[in-house]
Design a protein around this motif. Sequence first.
Motif, PDB file in Angstrom:
ATOM      1  N   UNK A   1       8.344   7.220 -19.102  1.00  0.00           N
ATOM      2  CA  UNK A   1       6.965   6.819 -19.376  1.00  0.00           C
ATOM      3  C   UNK A   1       6.933   5.411 -19.975  1.00  0.00           C
ATOM      4  N   UNK A   2       7.863   5.114 -20.871  1.00  0.00           N
ATOM      5  CA  UNK A   2       7.977   3.763 -21.436  1.00  0.00           C
ATOM      6  C   UNK A   2       8.227   2.749 -20.313  1.00  0.00           C
ATOM      7  N   UNK A   3       9.144   3.096 -19.411  1.00  0.00           N
ATOM      8  CA  UNK A   3       9.448   2.205 -18.279  1.00  0.00           C
ATOM      9  C   UNK A   3       8.208   1.953 -17.422  1.00  0.00           C
ATOM     10  N   UNK A   4       7.448   3.001 -17.148  1.00  0.00           N
ATOM     11  CA  UNK A   4       6.249   2.860 -16.319  1.00  0.00           C
ATOM     12  C   UNK A   4       5.228   1.936 -16.978  1.00  0.00           C
ATOM     13  N   UNK A   5       5.012   2.115 -18.273  1.00  0.00           N
ATOM     14  CA  UNK A   5       4.044   1.276 -18.976  1.00  0.00           C
ATOM     15  C   UNK A   5       4.487  -0.180 -18.969  1.00  0.00           C
ATOM     16  N   UNK A   6       5.775  -0.417 -19.187  1.00  0.00           N
ATOM     17  CA  UNK A   6       6.267  -1.790 -19.278  1.00  0.00           C
ATOM     18  C   UNK A   6       6.287  -2.495 -17.924  1.00  0.00           C
TER      19      UNK A   6
ATOM     20  N   UNK B   1       2.005  -1.627 -16.335  1.00  0.00           N
ATOM     21  CA  UNK B   1       0.798  -1.832 -17.119  1.00  0.00           C
ATOM     22  C   UNK B   1       0.097  -0.510 -17.375  1.00  0.00           C
ATOM     23  N   UNK B   2      -1.039  -0.578 -18.025  1.00  0.00           N
ATOM     24  CA  UNK B   2      -1.738   0.639 -18.457  1.00  0.00           C
ATOM     25  C   UNK B   2      -2.331   1.425 -17.292  1.00  0.00           C
ATOM     26  N   UNK B   3      -2.171   2.746 -17.369  1.00  0.00           N
ATOM     27  CA  UNK B   3      -2.865   3.670 -16.478  1.00  0.00           C
ATOM     28  C   UNK B   3      -3.308   4.868 -17.314  1.00  0.00           C
ATOM     29  N   UNK B   4      -4.453   5.402 -16.992  1.00  0.00           N
ATOM     30  CA  UNK B   4      -4.968   6.557 -17.733  1.00  0.00           C
ATOM     31  C   UNK B   4      -4.000   7.731 -17.654  1.00  0.00           C
ATOM     32  N   UNK B   5      -3.315   7.852 -16.506  1.00  0.00           N
ATOM     33  CA  UNK B   5      -2.360   8.947 -16.318  1.00  0.00           C
ATOM     34  C   UNK B   5      -1.260   8.907 -17.369  1.00  0.00           C
ATOM     35  N   UNK B   6      -0.837   7.693 -17.765  1.00  0.00           N
ATOM     36  CA  UNK B   6       0.230   7.578 -18.764  1.00  0.00           C
ATOM     37  C   UNK B   6      -0.221   8.147 -20.109  1.00  0.00           C
ATOM     38  N   UNK B   7      -1.487   7.935 -20.421  1.00  0.00           N
ATOM     39  CA  UNK B   7      -2.034   8.505 -21.655  1.00  0.00           C
ATOM     40  C   UNK B   7      -2.010  10.028 -21.577  1.00  0.00           C
ATOM     41  N   UNK B   8      -2.348  10.575 -20.413  1.00  0.00           N
ATOM     42  CA  UNK B   8      -2.361  12.026 -20.239  1.00  0.00           C
ATOM     43  C   UNK B   8      -0.958  12.607 -20.371  1.00  0.00           C
ATOM     44  N   UNK B   9       0.011  11.924 -19.772  1.00  0.00           N
ATOM     45  CA  UNK B   9       1.403  12.384 -19.858  1.00  0.00           C
ATOM     46  C   UNK B   9       1.866  12.380 -21.312  1.00  0.00           C
ATOM     47  N   UNK B  10       1.578  11.291 -22.005  1.00  0.00           N
ATOM     48  CA  UNK B  10       2.006  11.174 -23.408  1.00  0.00           C
ATOM     49  C   UNK B  10       1.357  12.246 -24.266  1.00  0.00           C
TER      50      UNK B  10
ATOM     51  N   UNK C   1       0.827  -1.211   0.000  1.00  0.00           N
ATOM     52  CA  UNK C   1       0.000   0.000   0.000  1.00  0.00           C
ATOM     53  C   UNK C   1       0.864   1.264   0.000  1.00  0.00           C
ATOM     54  N   UNK C   2       1.960   1.212   0.761  1.00  0.00           N
ATOM     55  CA  UNK C   2       2.873   2.352   0.799  1.00  0.00           C
ATOM     56  C   UNK C   2       3.533   2.567  -0.568  1.00  0.00           C
ATOM     57  N   UNK C   3       3.935   1.478  -1.208  1.00  0.00           N
ATOM     58  CA  UNK C   3       4.546   1.583  -2.531  1.00  0.00           C
ATOM     59  C   UNK C   3       3.534   2.048  -3.569  1.00  0.00           C
ATOM     60  N   UNK C   4       2.287   1.604  -3.440  1.00  0.00           N
ATOM     61  CA  UNK C   4       1.241   2.062  -4.366  1.00  0.00           C
ATOM     62  C   UNK C   4       1.033   3.577  -4.241  1.00  0.00           C
ATOM     63  N   UNK C   5       1.036   4.055  -2.994  1.00  0.00           N
ATOM     64  CA  UNK C   5       0.894   5.491  -2.764  1.00  0.00           C
ATOM     65  C   UNK C   5       2.067   6.271  -3.333  1.00  0.00           C
TER      66      UNK C   5
ATOM     67  N   UNK D   1       1.749   6.539  -7.103  1.00  0.00           N
ATOM     68  CA  UNK D   1       0.802   7.586  -7.499  1.00  0.00           C
ATOM     69  C   UNK D   1       1.450   8.968  -7.395  1.00  0.00           C
ATOM     70  N   UNK D   2       2.273   9.141  -6.363  1.00  0.00           N
ATOM     71  CA  UNK D   2       2.976  10.418  -6.203  1.00  0.00           C
ATOM     72  C   UNK D   2       3.937  10.652  -7.364  1.00  0.00           C
ATOM     73  N   UNK D   3       4.654   9.595  -7.764  1.00  0.00           N
ATOM     74  CA  UNK D   3       5.552   9.694  -8.910  1.00  0.00           C
ATOM     75  C   UNK D   3       4.771  10.050 -10.173  1.00  0.00           C
ATOM     76  N   UNK D   4       3.632   9.409 -10.364  1.00  0.00           N
ATOM     77  CA  UNK D   4       2.804   9.698 -11.546  1.00  0.00           C
ATOM     78  C   UNK D   4       2.371  11.159 -11.583  1.00  0.00           C
TER      79      UNK D   4
END
Length: 375
Positions: A199-204, A207-216, A169-173, A176-179
């Motif tokens: 961003x490539x590293x995060x996706x690989x 997995x998919x997150x809507x935030x990655x689409x926004x960043x791209x 849970x701490x790592x998930x939080x 999200x902060x990194x995102x």
Amino acid sequence: MMRNIFLLINILFSLSFFSQKTMKVIGEDIKNKYQESLRLVTVFNEKYYKGFSGDSAAIKNDRYTFSIPNYNDDSPKPFRFLFKTVKNKVFKISDIFYISKNTNKISFNSDISKIIFENKDDLYNEIIDYDAYMKSYTFKKKILDSIKFSINERKKFKLGKTTTDSLQNLYNGLDKYEDSLLLSLSKKTPTSYVLFWKLVEKLETKGYKKTYHQIFNNLSISIKKSSVGLIFDNQIKNAEKIVLGSLFPDLIFLNKKVLKELGNSYTLIDFWFSYCQPCIDDFPKYKEIYSKYHDRGFEILNISTDRTKDKENWKKVIKEKDLKWIHFLDENGVKAKQYNVNKFPTNYLLDSTGRIIKKDITPEELDLYLSENLK
């Protein structure tokens, strides 16, 4: 004396090579032969490198020579050095560095596995600015990693579920902060290739997150329309098709449709390969679950990503482990890579219509879920 030597490897790039399809990377050992060979390796999906996965070079006349085929665009691409030291016979890996048409020199200190960035490098200020902006995240992660290590050491790496869940849970939080930082940074520095490759590293890895689409979408047209930007755009669109709530892709192997084999109630689709020990370790638990719930409409579909040369081992594992459910071979992981399945095992729990309702569910969680939903 060798123990105290800092070996600097100057990698010189001759601009005349860039007009050729194959680029030559020439390195010079200016000290002692501290390692026997050096390997240039890619960092992300081979699609970004047009099939190039790495090249090794032994020392010859105090020089290394690498060949990178099909390197004929302007996009800087990340690489690492992998090498085996002479003094203690262990493998080391360097920091990430970038190769582009504008790269003139990369200096590498193999004693501490560090890349020495040059002020004249086009990406130098970009790297410095990125690191400075992400400093708060890096600091928080360092603290959390230290806490995790301390707990593991105290518990002798045998953590209970409550502790594991709390840490997760701490790592998930933190993730999200990194995102949120990356999203903010994409608005400030839309032309940053350092940000793009993060961003490539995060996706690989995530997995998919809507935030990655926004960043791209915030990145410049020049990045989005570059060769690597177009590949990422395709990767993220495919990854979006295999998230919670979406229908699982209609994959076909040897003219056999995966979705034709769905159970009447729930189906676990499990990606694995025959040399993946964590994958194999789960099989006894899955066999118990399968025997309990198969008659009530539960099915398991294994999709192996084994390489062509490992096909016989794949068949051998299935036979030796007596795996009664249905098996597909995604030879060389072609489809898995297409849908950004990069870690193993990876699984998806589908309902009777093929819709994804769970991802990376543990055998214990799966058993509990089926017991509650298959009365």
